[in-house]
Each structure stands twice: as structure tokens, then as C-alpha cells.
Design a protein around this motif. Structure first.
Motif, short mmCIF file in Angstrom:
data_model
loop_
_atom_site.label_atom_id
_atom_site.label_comp_id
_atom_site.label_asym_id
_atom_site.label_seq_id
_atom_site.Cartn_x
_atom_site.Cartn_y
_atom_site.Cartn_z
N GLY A 96 45.15 50.81 85.16
CA GLY A 96 45.82 49.74 85.87
C GLY A 96 47.16 49.37 85.24
O GLY A 96 48.15 49.15 85.94
N GLY A 97 47.19 49.31 83.90
CA GLY A 97 48.45 49.03 83.22
C GLY A 97 49.48 50.11 83.45
O GLY A 97 50.67 49.83 83.69
N SER A 98 49.04 51.37 83.37
CA SER A 98 49.95 52.48 83.65
C SER A 98 50.45 52.44 85.08
O SER A 98 51.62 52.71 85.36
CB SER A 98 49.26 53.82 83.37
N VAL A 138 43.61 44.77 75.79
CA VAL A 138 42.16 44.86 75.97
C VAL A 138 41.46 45.00 74.63
O VAL A 138 40.44 44.35 74.36
CB VAL A 138 41.80 46.04 76.90
N TYR A 139 42.01 45.85 73.79
CA TYR A 139 41.40 46.07 72.47
C TYR A 139 41.42 44.79 71.64
O TYR A 139 40.43 44.45 70.96
CB TYR A 139 42.14 47.19 71.75
N GLY A 158 39.02 44.47 80.76
CA GLY A 158 39.50 45.54 81.63
C GLY A 158 39.58 45.11 83.08
O GLY A 158 40.54 45.44 83.79
N ILE A 159 38.58 44.35 83.53
CA ILE A 159 38.60 43.85 84.91
C ILE A 159 39.79 42.91 85.11
O ILE A 159 40.49 42.97 86.14
CB ILE A 159 37.28 43.13 85.23
N ALA A 160 40.04 42.04 84.13
CA ALA A 160 41.16 41.10 84.24
C ALA A 160 42.50 41.84 84.28
O ALA A 160 43.37 41.53 85.11
CB ALA A 160 41.12 40.12 83.07
N ILE A 161 42.67 42.81 83.39
CA ILE A 161 43.93 43.56 83.37
C ILE A 161 44.11 44.34 84.67
O ILE A 161 45.21 44.39 85.24
CB ILE A 161 43.95 44.53 82.17
N SER A 162 43.04 44.95 85.17
CA SER A 162 43.12 45.68 86.43
C SER A 162 43.48 44.76 87.58
O SER A 162 44.25 45.12 88.48
CB SER A 162 41.79 46.40 86.71
N ALA A 163 42.91 43.53 87.57
CA ALA A 163 43.22 42.58 88.63
C ALA A 163 44.68 42.15 88.59
O ALA A 163 45.37 42.08 89.63
CB ALA A 163 42.31 41.36 88.51
#
Length: 339
Positions: A96-98, A138-139, A158-163
């Protein structure tokens, strides 16, 4: 000697399966070739068929192998780093970040003059920046000094970053012109239809670098499976190892996302199945993950090209249909284990 012999048989099988799927990929498409016609096309005896093979199907097949290997290697490294089979570049937000970084580059390039070098380097560079930023965030959120990395926090972060990444991409899509909007829409679903020999060279170069770096750390990854404290007692610089592996994963995912868009679950399914079959040793797991990822993506590409022929499904849709049920199975299995 025992380790080499135990690696040889599955490696030969994986190489044979990759070669078989590659030949089927070359022969399949709107214009079907039998084996004799395929040989004539490869040798140039049939001009029209030769053009289809060399300019369309061969670069696509080679790109599919490289992207599958990159994603599976990234998944194997993430699972070894976090010591958890649910770790995957797509699930914990790296993809998602990429994707957000690459989408920013695509939207920005539509406003700038057409500079070939910027189009070639801008999207991969921004994808790498987005991927490494998401990985580090995330880490940091999932790691505690006293208990190590929390799986629950890993998934939630990960869910938050993807959102957040999805919201940013949606905003860019809303603000973009029609051409950029179509490009972003197809790219979000993952596609192998846009390929060139330059992209093939970039993907294979990245794959060679990631494979060499990851295989270099195969023994330290095995030690890390025992726990961070045990790895430190064994002389492993855990923090330096984490930084190197995070950079490797971010680089691999960034190249894959920049070229083909979002293709999920390859890095989850392949290393996990191989761990169940062959054990957690990274000397076997890493090379077989690369070949397994190539096989899975070749198989998914065959499905994508044949199920609605002559049209093509986005490759990300096919891998999601394969990987999402497998992910649910892993969650249910872990819940039963905890109960």
C-alpha cells in the motif's frame, strides 16, 4: 552434503515446473500455438508467429517470472524477519505504501513535460520511498522493547497504512484527468499487459540483487527464528539485519508495484506452503520461494488470459481470489491453535 541433497530434488522439480508453465504461457493466447508452431515461431520460421512470441509473449512471460520471484522473496524475508507466517508485504502495508508513492509519481508526471528518464525512474523511486516509509512505520508501531513484535499490532498497523494509502490513491484518482484515471484504475488491480524489454531488464536486475542479498543472510535468518535474544547471544547484529531486510523487502515490492501495480498474496501463500512442506530452513526456503512465486504468477496469468478470452482479467484479481481464502484459512488455523 545432506542439506545439498535435500535441496536438489525440490529445486529440480521447481525448475521443471517453471519451465513447463513458461512454455504453456508462450503457447497460450488469442492465437494458440501447438508445440511445433511454437518452435517455428521461436526459430523465426513463421514471421507473424515469431513477432507475437518475441515482442508480446516472451517479455510478458519473463516479467511474470521476475515479479513472482520478487514478491515471494519479499514474503519469505518478511515472515523470517517477524517470525510469523502471516507477515506479507500486502497485508502489513508495504504494498500500500509503495502504491501510494507510485500513484503520487504518476499523478505528478501527468503535470510535467514528457521526460523519458523521469518516467523510467520517477515511479520506482517514489514507490520505494512509499514502501520503506510504510515498512518503518508498521515496524515501529508493532515492536515493543520487552515483548518484541506483536502480531496483532502488525496486522492492525498494516490495515491502517493500507487504508490511508487507499484513501490517498482514491483522492488522486478523483483529481486526475481521464487518461491518468484509467492508468491508475488498471494499475490498482495489477496488470501484466503493459510490458517492455526495459521493464523486464529492471525486474530481472532487481530480482538478482534481492536473491543474492537474501541468500547471503540465510543462516542469520535461521538463527533469528530462535528469537532476537538468542540471535544476539549468537553474535548476530539484529538491528543491522532488520534494517537490511526491510530495505530488501521495500526495494523488491517497490519495483514490482511500480511495474505491474498491486498484486497481492503471492508473498503470503508461497513461503507458507513451502515452510509446511520443507521446514523453516532458509537455505531451501529462499530459492524455492523465488521459483514458487514465479510458478504461482505464471499460473495466475494463464487463468487471467483464458477465463474471459479474448479479454484479460487483471492479474491482481486472480491472485486475490487464490490468496484471500488461504489467508482466512491461516487466521482460522491460528485461532484454533491459540484456543
Amino acid at each position: 552434503m545432506h542439506t545439498r541433497s535435500s535441496l536438489l530434488l525440490p529445486l529440480c522439480f521447481a525448475l521443471g515446473l517453471t519451465a513447463l508453465l513458461s512454455l504453456v504461457s508462450l503457447a497460450s493466447g488469442p492465437v494458440t500455438h501447438n508445440w511445433q508452431m511454437l518452435w517455428q515461431a521461436i526459430t523465426g520460421e513463421q514471421a507473424a508467429a515469431s513477432m507475437i512470441i518475441w515482442q508480446l509473449r516472451l517479455p510478458r512471460m519473463l516479467l511474470t517470472i521476475a515479479i513472482g520471484a520478487l514478491l515471494a522473496l519479499a514474503g519469505a524475508l518478511m515472515q523470517g524477519l517477524f517470525r510469523n507466517p502471516l507477515a506479507d508485504p500486502a497485508i502489513i502495508g508495504i504494498s500500500g505504501g509503495s502504491a501510494a508513492g507510485a500513484a503520487l509519481a504518476m499523478a505528478g508526471l501527468s503535470l510535467l513535460p514528457a521526460w523519458p528518464w523521469l518516467e523510467t525512474l520517477g515511479v520506482p523511486l517514489m514507490a520505494f520511498v512509499g514502501g520503506i516509509s510504510a515498512t518503518l512505520l508498521v515496524y515501529r508501531l508493532a515492536t515493543r522493547s520487552d515483548t518484541g513484535t506483536s502480531v496483532v499490532m502488525l496486522l492492525l498497523a498494516g490495515i491502517a497504512i493500507s487504508a490511508i494509502s487507499g484513501a490517498l490513491i482514491s483522492l488522486l484518482s478523483y483529481l486526475s484527468d481521464d487518461q491518468t484515471l484509467r492508468q491508475l484504475s488498471l494499475w490498482q488491480m495489477g496488470t501484466l499487459s503493459r510490458h517492455s524489454w526495459g521493464q523486464v531488464q529492471l525486474a530481472w536486475g532487481a530480482c538478482a540483487v534481492i536473491a543474492a542479498l537474501s541468500y547471503k543472510h540465510r543462516r542469520t535468518l535461521d538463527v533469528l527464528l530462535l528469537g532476537e535474544a538468542e540471535a544476539r547471544y549468537s553474535g548476530v547484529d539484529v538491528q543491522a539485519l532488520k534494517r537490511q531486510l526491510i530495505l530488501c523487502c521495500a526495494f523488491a515490492v517497490a519495483i514490482a508495484v511500480a511495474i505491474t501495480g498491486l498484486i497481492g498474496f503471492v508473498g503470503l501463500v508461497v513461503p507458507h506452503i513451502l515452510r509446511l512442506m520443507l521446514g523453516p530452513g532458509h537455505q531451501r526456503l529462499l530459492p524455492l520461494s523465488a521459483l514458487g512465486g514465479a510458478c504461482l504468477l505464471l499460473f495466475a496469468d494463464l487463468i487471467a488470459r483464458s477465463i474471459v478470452a479474448p479479454a484479460q482479467l487483471p492479474i491482481g484479481v486472480v491472485t486475490a481470489l487464490i490468496g484471500a481464502p488461504f489467508f482466512l484459512y491461516l487466521l482460522l488455523r491460528q485461532r484454533q491453535h491459540l484456543s
